[in-house]
Design a protein around this motif. Structure first.
Motif, PDB file in Angstrom:
ATOM      1  N   TYR A 276       0.829  -1.201   0.000  1.00  0.00           N
ATOM      2  CA  TYR A 276       0.000   0.000   0.000  1.00  0.00           C
ATOM      3  C   TYR A 276       0.868   1.258   0.000  1.00  0.00           C
ATOM      4  O   TYR A 276       0.582   2.224  -0.713  1.00  0.00           O
ATOM      5  CB  TYR A 276      -0.917   0.003   1.226  1.00  0.00           C
ATOM      6  CG  TYR A 276      -1.886   1.163   1.263  1.00  0.00           C
ATOM      7  CD1 TYR A 276      -3.075   1.112   0.539  1.00  0.00           C
ATOM      8  CD2 TYR A 276      -1.613   2.302   2.015  1.00  0.00           C
ATOM      9  CE1 TYR A 276      -3.967   2.181   0.559  1.00  0.00           C
ATOM     10  CE2 TYR A 276      -2.501   3.369   2.040  1.00  0.00           C
ATOM     11  CZ  TYR A 276      -3.670   3.301   1.306  1.00  0.00           C
ATOM     12  OH  TYR A 276      -4.541   4.356   1.317  1.00  0.00           O
ATOM     13  N   ILE A 277       1.951   1.234   0.778  1.00  0.00           N
ATOM     14  CA  ILE A 277       2.843   2.395   0.863  1.00  0.00           C
ATOM     15  C   ILE A 277       3.719   2.501  -0.380  1.00  0.00           C
ATOM     16  O   ILE A 277       3.940   3.597  -0.907  1.00  0.00           O
ATOM     17  CB  ILE A 277       3.711   2.311   2.132  1.00  0.00           C
ATOM     18  CG1 ILE A 277       2.822   2.323   3.382  1.00  0.00           C
ATOM     19  CG2 ILE A 277       4.712   3.470   2.186  1.00  0.00           C
ATOM     20  CD1 ILE A 277       3.581   2.051   4.669  1.00  0.00           C
TER      21      ILE A 277
ATOM     22  N   PRO B 109       3.589   1.072  -3.997  1.00  0.00           N
ATOM     23  CA  PRO B 109       2.868   0.303  -5.018  1.00  0.00           C
ATOM     24  C   PRO B 109       3.767  -0.501  -5.940  1.00  0.00           C
ATOM     25  O   PRO B 109       3.312  -1.466  -6.561  1.00  0.00           O
ATOM     26  CB  PRO B 109       2.117   1.388  -5.801  1.00  0.00           C
ATOM     27  CG  PRO B 109       1.928   2.497  -4.811  1.00  0.00           C
ATOM     28  CD  PRO B 109       3.168   2.486  -3.979  1.00  0.00           C
TER      29      PRO B 109
ATOM     30  N   MET C 284       6.600   5.043  -5.583  1.00  0.00           N
ATOM     31  CA  MET C 284       5.456   5.365  -4.723  1.00  0.00           C
ATOM     32  C   MET C 284       4.171   5.680  -5.478  1.00  0.00           C
ATOM     33  O   MET C 284       3.099   5.729  -4.879  1.00  0.00           O
ATOM     34  CB  MET C 284       5.819   6.552  -3.824  1.00  0.00           C
ATOM     35  CG  MET C 284       7.058   6.327  -2.978  1.00  0.00           C
ATOM     36  SD  MET C 284       7.163   7.420  -1.578  1.00  0.00           S
ATOM     37  CE  MET C 284       5.775   6.872  -0.594  1.00  0.00           C
TER      38      MET C 284
ATOM     39  N   SER D 120       0.920   5.327  -8.128  1.00  0.00           N
ATOM     40  CA  SER D 120       0.002   4.228  -8.469  1.00  0.00           C
ATOM     41  C   SER D 120      -0.445   4.253  -9.923  1.00  0.00           C
ATOM     42  O   SER D 120      -1.172   3.370 -10.359  1.00  0.00           O
ATOM     43  CB  SER D 120      -1.233   4.273  -7.562  1.00  0.00           C
ATOM     44  OG  SER D 120      -1.920   5.510  -7.692  1.00  0.00           O
TER      45      SER D 120
ATOM     46  N   ASP E  70      -5.334   5.708  -6.894  1.00  0.00           N
ATOM     47  CA  ASP E  70      -5.690   6.170  -5.553  1.00  0.00           C
ATOM     48  C   ASP E  70      -5.251   7.622  -5.398  1.00  0.00           C
ATOM     49  O   ASP E  70      -4.053   7.927  -5.419  1.00  0.00           O
ATOM     50  CB  ASP E  70      -5.011   5.292  -4.505  1.00  0.00           C
ATOM     51  CG  ASP E  70      -5.504   5.575  -3.093  1.00  0.00           C
ATOM     52  OD1 ASP E  70      -5.698   6.752  -2.761  1.00  0.00           O
ATOM     53  OD2 ASP E  70      -5.697   4.617  -2.328  1.00  0.00           O
TER      54      ASP E  70
ATOM     55  N   ASN F 185      -5.249   9.698  -2.832  1.00  0.00           N
ATOM     56  CA  ASN F 185      -4.430   9.998  -1.663  1.00  0.00           C
ATOM     57  C   ASN F 185      -3.006   9.471  -1.828  1.00  0.00           C
ATOM     58  O   ASN F 185      -2.036  10.122  -1.412  1.00  0.00           O
ATOM     59  CB  ASN F 185      -5.071   9.407  -0.405  1.00  0.00           C
ATOM     60  CG  ASN F 185      -6.313  10.163   0.011  1.00  0.00           C
ATOM     61  OD1 ASN F 185      -6.248  11.302   0.448  1.00  0.00           O
ATOM     62  ND2 ASN F 185      -7.472   9.543  -0.147  1.00  0.00           N
ATOM     63  N   LYS F 186      -2.854   8.287  -2.436  1.00  0.00           N
ATOM     64  CA  LYS F 186      -1.513   7.775  -2.719  1.00  0.00           C
ATOM     65  C   LYS F 186      -0.771   8.711  -3.663  1.00  0.00           C
ATOM     66  O   LYS F 186       0.432   8.960  -3.506  1.00  0.00           O
ATOM     67  CB  LYS F 186      -1.592   6.380  -3.344  1.00  0.00           C
ATOM     68  CG  LYS F 186      -1.908   5.255  -2.381  1.00  0.00           C
ATOM     69  CD  LYS F 186      -1.843   3.938  -3.141  1.00  0.00           C
ATOM     70  CE  LYS F 186      -2.271   2.775  -2.269  1.00  0.00           C
ATOM     71  NZ  LYS F 186      -2.248   1.506  -3.022  1.00  0.00           N
ATOM     72  N   GLU F 187      -1.493   9.217  -4.666  1.00  0.00           N
ATOM     73  CA  GLU F 187      -0.869  10.116  -5.629  1.00  0.00           C
ATOM     74  C   GLU F 187      -0.400  11.399  -4.961  1.00  0.00           C
ATOM     75  O   GLU F 187       0.673  11.920  -5.271  1.00  0.00           O
ATOM     76  CB  GLU F 187      -1.852  10.436  -6.756  1.00  0.00           C
ATOM     77  CG  GLU F 187      -2.130   9.277  -7.683  1.00  0.00           C
ATOM     78  CD  GLU F 187      -0.882   8.827  -8.422  1.00  0.00           C
ATOM     79  OE1 GLU F 187      -0.450   9.503  -9.358  1.00  0.00           O
ATOM     80  OE2 GLU F 187      -0.323   7.782  -8.029  1.00  0.00           O
TER      81      GLU F 187
END
Length: 631
Positions: free
Chosen positions: A50-51, A53, A112, A114, A343, A345-347
């Motif tokens: 998750y942290i 990708p 990091m 996605s 995602d 928030n990941k971006e």
């Protein structure tokens, strides 16, 4: 007609309600669901994936995917190298910084990010904003070192802000930049960026520092004596060549490589022409000698104190929001084409950390660029390895090929910038906005003309302010409609929308299509009173029976606060004075619960005046009307 009973909602503790509300606000995607019921080892692996990708797709990576990624990586590198140099000059930074920014950030994003298609690097709009805002207080010519320090510091604040939005799950903040605002802003910025390139395209040496259209055009025509015909001829030729290749690739997407390679080809040809004919001695300005080697560390250049702290924080905030919005929008666009999920928030975290790391390695603000990402997508990129390939290509350039750019003319860089930003002017989208929403079109025009005639940040601020004003108007002036029955059915709809709908004598059916709170309760009180008065006058003119029931259809009332509760109490008193019964139809659970708590003596939430549908309410009350008026 069978009348269904309206039941009270199940009771929930305040803690449970708060937990639900926080979850829906900050975790609508429920990221923890993948960990439920899993052994600790699996949880640890999924947390790492998750942290980072890259750990998801890396174990399944194959040579077939590598071939596609190498081709796409080399293709976007051919575009990224000339664009990096050009955008750095647009930001009033040394050209080498643009190449630095195309080396380190893509490596961070590959680990990091996605998105499989996002190609990372400097972009025109963020470069323009960064350069124009910093230049208001510091001259890049008189004090280049301080300007460079402020640029790196602004990049740090931009990355810190972006990563914080992702970590704190506050991505909805960037939604205040509506589509209309972005289209107007991007179009205006594209015009300003293009006009700024007249300095390079005409060979002018003394040029205005202001960004609005009037000073720029004034500077162009006040310095006609500085125009260089050699520069103009070269600029026009390469501009037509670049625009022609862009048009060809748009008409035939399979020829994407033509427009992708055209900027690098233009740089190579123009550099050879200048070197062979020594055009630099005849009025054609060139980049000059560039420093060889990889990114030097720059954490010692970051400034977190002093008189310029407010400037770098403000610049970082604005460039961070704009670049983040662009990057996420581009990533989601291509994800939708390939049917995978990006995602948000990941971006935000990936782009933010990318800029934080970049600020410490001599890079300025970077994000996902639409032009490079489109080339990456069309070239067949399968994973973020294409960014790694691009980064390695830039690294080789930094180490061994920098002397080749010494005679690259600035006019070609200007032509590359114009060709890149012209695609930001989206006329079909503007026409679509005009057809759909005239107020949004006004917002778009304000952003466009604000950027052109005032400044980049002022145009953006005006457009965002108008968008917020529109939201406030929708909140403070909610829509209320009077409903009537469609003959032969039990359906009740807006009388002004469905011409065949008919009012039921003795009943006034109103639909409130908004939450009721402190911002709109007074307006709703006045508007409802006017509806009642108009209905009574109409009943009197048509000699129908007097108004006996006010029915509030509340399916769209998603919430109330204390002012909303007071609205219903005041409305009950008003209708009681006129011998009108107040009836509620389909109140939602949260609304019903609050009204019941506020109505301990059952003054206005009596069970006999609660119904699930308007049809059931009118059918029941029509039979019991005379007796209910005496209750």
């Amino acid at each position: 007609m069978e009348v269904h009973k309206v039941v009270a909602p199940p009771r929930k503790s305040t803690t449970a309600k708060l937990k639900t509300r926080l979850k829906e606000t900050f975790f609508p995607d429920d990221p923890l669901r993948q960990f439920r019921g899993q052994p600790n080892r699996t949880k640890l692996i999924r947390a790492a994936q998750y942290i980072f990708p890259i750990l998801q797709w890396c174990p399944e990576y194959s040579f077939r995917l590598l071939k596609s990624d190498v081709v796409s990586g080399l293709t976007i590198a051919s575009l990224a190298i000339p664009q990096g140099i050009s955008y750095a000059k647009l930001a009033n930074l040394p050209p080498i910084v643009g190449l630095y920014s195309s080396f380190v950030p893509p490596l961070v994003y590959a680990v990091m990010g996605s998105s499989r298609d996002l190609a990372v690097g400097p972009v025109s709009i963020a470069s323009l904003i960064l350069g124009s805002m910093l230049r208001q207080q510091v001259s890049p010519v008189d004090d280049p070192l301080l300007f460079l320090q402020l640029a790196f510091s602004s990049t740090f604040f931009a990355g810190l802000f972006q990563a914080s939005l992702g970590i704190l799950r506050l991505g909805f903040i960037i939604d205040f930049l509506s589509k209309a605002t972005l289209i107007g802003f991007m179009g205006g910025a594209a015009i300003i960026v293009s006009l700024q390139q007249l300095k390079a395209l005409l060979g002018i040496t003394h040029f205005t520092k202001q960004m609005s259209v009037v000073p720029v055009l004034s500077s162009v025509f006040h310095h006609t004596n500085e125009w260089s015909w050699q520069t103009i001829v070269m600029g026009v030729c390469f501009l037509l060549f670049l625009l022609g290749t862009r048009h060809l690739s748009m008409k035939k997407p399979k020829l994407f490589w033509v427009s992708a390679g055209a900027p690098l080809l233009s740089v190579i040809i123009s550099t050879l022409l200048v070197f062979v004919f020594r055009a630099d001695r005849h009025g054609v300005s060139v980049i000059g000698k560039l420093q060889e080697g990889l990114n030097p560390p720059s954490w010692n250049m970051l400034q977190f104190h002093g008189s310029h702290l407010g400037l770098v924080a403000k610049t970082g905030l604005i460039t961070g929001i704009v670049s983040l919005t662009e990057g996420i929008a581009v990533g989601r666009t291509f994800a939708a084409l390939k049917n995978y999920h990006v995602d948000g928030n990941k971006e935000m975290i990936a782009i933010g950390l990318m800029n934080v790391v970049g600020s410490a390695t001599s890079c300025y603000v970077t994000t996902g660029a639409f032009s490079r990402s489109a080339v990456n997508h069309n070239a067949g990129a399968k994973t973020a390895v294409s960014n790694i390939v691009m980064s390695v290509t830039v690294m080789v350039t930094l180490l061994f090929l920098m002397p080749l750019f010494e005679y690259t003319p600035n006019v070609v860089l200007g032509a590359i910038i114009v060709t890149a930003v012209i695609g930001l002017i989206d006329l079909p989208a503007a026409r679509q906005i005009w057809k759909i929403d005239k107020f949004d079109f006004l917002v778009m025009l304000c952003a466009f003309f604000g950027v052109i005639f005032l400044s980049v940040q002022d145009g953006l601020a005006i457009a965002v302010g108008l968008s917020l004003f529109k939201i406030l108007m929708q909140v403070t002036r909610p829509k209320t409609v009077i409903m009537g029955n469609i003959p032969g059915t039990n359906i009740y709809r807006n009388l002004h929308h469905y011409q065949e709908a008919q009012r039921i004598p003795g009943f006034l059916v109103l639909s409130i299509e908004s939450p009721i709170n402190f911002a709109n309760s007074n307006y709703l009180t006045e508007r409802t009173s006017r509806w009642i008065e108009e209905c009574e006058e109409e009943e009197a003119q048509e000699k129908h029976s007097s108004l006996r029931f006010l029915i509030l259809e509340m399916s769209a009332v998603s919430g109330v606060d204390t002012n909303g509760v007071s609205f219903f109490k005041e409305l009950k008193k008003t209708t009681a004075k006129k011998d009108i019964e107040l009836v509620f139809v389909n109140p939602l659970s949260e609304v019903m619960e609050k009204l019941q708590r506020a109505d301990e003596e059952e003054e206005f939430m009596r069970p006999e005046f609660l119904f699930l549908t308007v049809a059931e309410a009118i059918a029941s009350l029509s039979l019991k009307g005379p007796s209910l008026n005496n209750v």
